[in-house]
Design a protein around this motif. Structure first.
Motif, PDB file in Angstrom:
ATOM      1  N   VAL A   1       0.842  -1.193   0.000  1.00 55.38           N
ATOM      2  CA  VAL A   1       0.000   0.000   0.000  1.00 55.38           C
ATOM      3  C   VAL A   1       0.882   1.250   0.000  1.00 55.38           C
ATOM      4  CG1 VAL A   1      -1.697   1.349   1.294  1.00 55.38           C
ATOM      5  CG2 VAL A   1      -1.923  -1.142   1.159  1.00 55.38           C
ATOM      6  N   TYR A   2       0.660   2.108  -0.981  1.00 59.73           N
ATOM      7  CA  TYR A   2       1.310   3.412  -1.044  1.00 59.73           C
ATOM      8  C   TYR A   2       0.289   4.464  -0.608  1.00 59.73           C
ATOM      9  CZ  TYR A   2       4.436   0.885  -4.288  1.00 59.73           C
ATOM     10  OH  TYR A   2       5.295  -0.022  -4.857  1.00 59.73           O
ATOM     11  N   CYS A   3       0.672   5.355   0.290  1.00 58.24           N
ATOM     12  CA  CYS A   3      -0.261   6.384   0.734  1.00 58.24           C
ATOM     13  C   CYS A   3       0.491   7.514   1.422  1.00 58.24           C
ATOM     14  CB  CYS A   3      -1.319   5.799   1.680  1.00 58.24           C
ATOM     15  SG  CYS A   3      -0.660   4.999   3.151  1.00 58.24           S
ATOM     16  N   GLY A   4      -0.222   8.557   1.766  1.00 58.41           N
ATOM     17  CA  GLY A   4       0.391   9.763   2.287  1.00 58.41           C
ATOM     18  C   GLY A   4       0.880   9.645   3.722  1.00 58.41           C
ATOM     19  N   SER A   5       1.927  10.383   4.036  1.00 61.45           N
ATOM     20  CA  SER A   5       2.412  10.493   5.411  1.00 61.45           C
ATOM     21  C   SER A   5       1.683  11.618   6.153  1.00 61.45           C
ATOM     22  CB  SER A   5       3.923  10.747   5.432  1.00 61.45           C
ATOM     23  OG  SER A   5       4.244  11.943   4.730  1.00 61.45           O
ATOM     24  N   ARG A   6       0.706  12.210   5.493  1.00 60.55           N
ATOM     25  CA  ARG A   6      -0.213  13.166   6.102  1.00 60.55           C
ATOM     26  C   ARG A   6      -1.623  12.598   5.994  1.00 60.55           C
ATOM     27  NH1 ARG A   6       1.780  18.979   3.493  1.00 60.55           N
ATOM     28  NH2 ARG A   6       4.013  18.720   3.945  1.00 60.55           N
TER      29      ARG A   6
ATOM     30  N   GLY B   1       5.354   1.536   3.732  1.00 61.71           N
ATOM     31  CA  GLY B   1       6.593   2.278   3.920  1.00 61.71           C
ATOM     32  C   GLY B   1       7.097   2.449   5.329  1.00 61.71           C
ATOM     33  N   GLY B   2       6.454   1.815   6.311  1.00 59.71           N
ATOM     34  CA  GLY B   2       7.000   1.759   7.654  1.00 59.71           C
ATOM     35  C   GLY B   2       6.770   2.955   8.554  1.00 59.71           C
ATOM     36  N   GLY B   3       6.054   3.972   8.088  1.00 56.91           N
ATOM     37  CA  GLY B   3       5.853   5.178   8.883  1.00 56.91           C
ATOM     38  C   GLY B   3       4.693   5.061   9.858  1.00 56.91           C
ATOM     39  N   LYS B   4       4.655   5.973  10.825  1.00 58.53           N
ATOM     40  CA  LYS B   4       3.575   5.966  11.813  1.00 58.53           C
ATOM     41  C   LYS B   4       2.663   7.188  11.699  1.00 58.53           C
ATOM     42  CE  LYS B   4       6.562   8.056  15.381  1.00 58.53           C
ATOM     43  NZ  LYS B   4       7.197   7.826  16.699  1.00 58.53           N
ATOM     44  N   ALA B   5       2.961   8.072  10.763  1.00 56.48           N
ATOM     45  CA  ALA B   5       2.186   9.305  10.629  1.00 56.48           C
ATOM     46  C   ALA B   5       1.209   9.223   9.463  1.00 56.48           C
ATOM     47  CB  ALA B   5       3.122  10.499  10.437  1.00 56.48           C
TER      48      ALA B   5
ATOM     49  N   VAL C   1       8.942  -1.011   5.547  1.00 61.17           N
ATOM     50  CA  VAL C   1      10.296  -0.818   5.035  1.00 61.17           C
ATOM     51  C   VAL C   1      10.566   0.686   5.027  1.00 61.17           C
ATOM     52  CG1 VAL C   1      11.935  -1.274   3.186  1.00 61.17           C
ATOM     53  CG2 VAL C   1      10.024  -2.853   3.553  1.00 61.17           C
ATOM     54  N   ILE C   2      11.615   1.100   5.722  1.00 58.41           N
ATOM     55  CA  ILE C   2      11.857   2.540   5.888  1.00 58.41           C
ATOM     56  C   ILE C   2      13.338   2.849   5.722  1.00 58.41           C
ATOM     57  CG2 ILE C   2      12.170   2.399   8.403  1.00 58.41           C
ATOM     58  CD1 ILE C   2      10.547   5.027   8.593  1.00 58.41           C
ATOM     59  N   PRO C   3      13.681   3.958   5.076  1.00 50.82           N
ATOM     60  CA  PRO C   3      15.092   4.355   4.985  1.00 50.82           C
ATOM     61  C   PRO C   3      15.634   4.775   6.353  1.00 50.82           C
ATOM     62  CG  PRO C   3      13.750   5.477   3.331  1.00 50.82           C
ATOM     63  CD  PRO C   3      12.815   4.851   4.309  1.00 50.82           C
ATOM     64  N   ARG C   4      16.910   4.542   6.566  1.00 43.99           N
ATOM     65  CA  ARG C   4      17.523   4.870   7.843  1.00 43.99           C
ATOM     66  C   ARG C   4      17.363   6.356   8.181  1.00 43.99           C
ATOM     67  NH1 ARG C   4      20.446   1.729  10.621  1.00 43.99           N
ATOM     68  NH2 ARG C   4      20.802   0.346   8.821  1.00 43.99           N
ATOM     69  N   LEU C   5      17.420   7.215   7.173  1.00 37.23           N
ATOM     70  CA  LEU C   5      17.282   8.655   7.400  1.00 37.23           C
ATOM     71  C   LEU C   5      15.972   8.980   8.106  1.00 37.23           C
ATOM     72  CD1 LEU C   5      18.269  11.598   6.876  1.00 37.23           C
ATOM     73  CD2 LEU C   5      17.047  11.481   4.693  1.00 37.23           C
ATOM     74  N   LEU C   6      14.887   8.331   7.674  1.00 36.17           N
ATOM     75  CA  LEU C   6      13.587   8.570   8.295  1.00 36.17           C
ATOM     76  C   LEU C   6      13.476   7.872   9.645  1.00 36.17           C
ATOM     77  CD1 LEU C   6      11.188   8.324   5.219  1.00 36.17           C
ATOM     78  CD2 LEU C   6      12.238  10.345   6.230  1.00 36.17           C
TER      79      LEU C   6
ATOM     80  N   GLU D   1      12.838   9.244  13.972  1.00 35.79           N
ATOM     81  CA  GLU D   1      11.799   8.634  14.800  1.00 35.79           C
ATOM     82  C   GLU D   1      10.438   8.672  14.099  1.00 35.79           C
ATOM     83  OE1 GLU D   1      11.955  10.480  18.631  1.00 35.79           O
ATOM     84  OE2 GLU D   1      13.868   9.558  19.136  1.00 35.79           O
ATOM     85  N   ILE D   2      10.464   8.478  12.787  1.00 35.93           N
ATOM     86  CA  ILE D   2       9.229   8.461  12.018  1.00 35.93           C
ATOM     87  C   ILE D   2       8.703   7.037  11.876  1.00 35.93           C
ATOM     88  CG2 ILE D   2       8.278   8.919   9.703  1.00 35.93           C
ATOM     89  CD1 ILE D   2      10.153  11.305   9.532  1.00 35.93           C
ATOM     90  N   GLY D   3       9.569   6.043  12.083  1.00 35.59           N
ATOM     91  CA  GLY D   3       9.185   4.654  11.895  1.00 35.59           C
ATOM     92  C   GLY D   3       8.191   4.161  12.934  1.00 35.59           C
ATOM     93  N   HIS D   4       7.360   3.205  12.541  1.00 31.91           N
ATOM     94  CA  HIS D   4       6.346   2.602  13.400  1.00 31.91           C
ATOM     95  C   HIS D   4       7.003   1.483  14.197  1.00 31.91           C
ATOM     96  CE1 HIS D   4       2.673   0.817  14.794  1.00 31.91           C
ATOM     97  NE2 HIS D   4       1.895   1.533  14.006  1.00 31.91           N
ATOM     98  N   ASP D   5       6.955   1.557  15.523  1.00 32.46           N
ATOM     99  CA  ASP D   5       7.648   0.573  16.352  1.00 32.46           C
ATOM    100  C   ASP D   5       6.761  -0.583  16.807  1.00 32.46           C
ATOM    101  OD1 ASP D   5       6.048   1.864  18.175  1.00 32.46           O
ATOM    102  OD2 ASP D   5       7.689   2.661  19.391  1.00 32.46           O
ATOM    103  N   GLY D   6       5.547  -0.668  16.260  1.00 30.97           N
ATOM    104  CA  GLY D   6       4.637  -1.732  16.679  1.00 30.97           C
ATOM    105  C   GLY D   6       4.366  -2.783  15.628  1.00 30.97           C
ATOM    106  N   LEU D   7       5.185  -2.808  14.578  1.00 36.92           N
ATOM    107  CA  LEU D   7       4.949  -3.721  13.459  1.00 36.92           C
ATOM    108  C   LEU D   7       5.498  -5.113  13.739  1.00 36.92           C
ATOM    109  CD1 LEU D   7       6.022  -1.340  10.540  1.00 36.92           C
ATOM    110  CD2 LEU D   7       3.771  -1.525  11.643  1.00 36.92           C
TER     111      LEU D   7
END
Length: 204
Positions: A11-16, A44-48, A68-73, A77-83
């Motif tokens: 799934v591709y979708c917005g970080s907003r 993409g591994g984000g939580k926002a 799956v998230i780049p190290r930069l992000l 602390e943008i990554g989701h820690d509950g996956l």
């Protein structure tokens, strides 16, 4: 997809979250439906934003989620820690390839330039023959109507053709779109396909 592996939907979708609450509702529905079908969510591994909503919905429905998230992000602390699994990679290119290799189908929800870039890349890969997996577009509240109109203009201008357009499955209903993508994935490769890995993706 192997016989022992779950069907995986990228799934591709917005970080907003977007300005219309229907976008968040659609993200929640997609995440929940993927989990309830016993499939795996790849994203993409984000939580926002919508990214967090789709992941949380799948997790709440006891689904399996791979991010799956780049190290930069991740460092921001943008990554989701509950996956179930969060893979940290070095570049955006590695992120997109890892997501593609893990997936049996792709669907884009409303989003910004990153979502659009991912959609067009995986659609292009499908056209060229780098993978055989179906690609879907969830047109929530007419969000993608201007883009679809532009694509028809692009076809009329002679830069794409009807066959390329038909590779993108468009629907406004999350359940129906997921059913379409699953059915397409089960029927085997289309005309652009060739021999490749378990999910139909060939390393670039």
């Amino acid at each position: 997809m192997t016989p022992s592996a779950p069907f995986s939907v990228c799934v591709y979708c917005g970080s907003r979250p977007g300005a219309d609450e229907r976008y968040a509702h659609a993200a929640n529905e997609i995440g929940r439906l993927i989990a309830e079908r016993g499939w795996r969510l790849v994203y993409g591994g984000g939580k926002a934003g919508l990214m967090g909503i789709v992941a949380n919905a799948a997790l709440a429905a006891h689904g399996t989620v791979l991010g799956v998230i780049p190290r930069l992000l991740q460092d921001r602390e943008i990554g989701h820690d509950g996956l179930d699994e969060l893979r940290v990679v070095n570049t955006m290119h590695e992120r997109k390839q890892a997501m593609a290799e893990a997936s049996d189908a792709f669907v884009a929800l409303p989003g910004g330039i990153g979502t659009l870039e991912e959609l067009f890349e995986v659609w292009t890969w499908r056209h060229i023959g780098f993978h055989r997996s179906p690609v879907g577009l969830l047109d929530t509240a007419g969000f993608y109507a201007p883009l679809l109109s532009f694509m028809r203009h692009t076809e009329a201008a002679g830069f794409i053709d009807a066959r390329q357009q038909a590779m993108l499955h468009v629907d406004s209903d999350p359940a129906r779109l997921l059913d379409t993508l699953h059915a397409q994935a089960q029927t085997g490769p289309g005309p652009a396909g060739s021999s490749s890995g378990p999910s139909g993706f060939k390393t670039l």
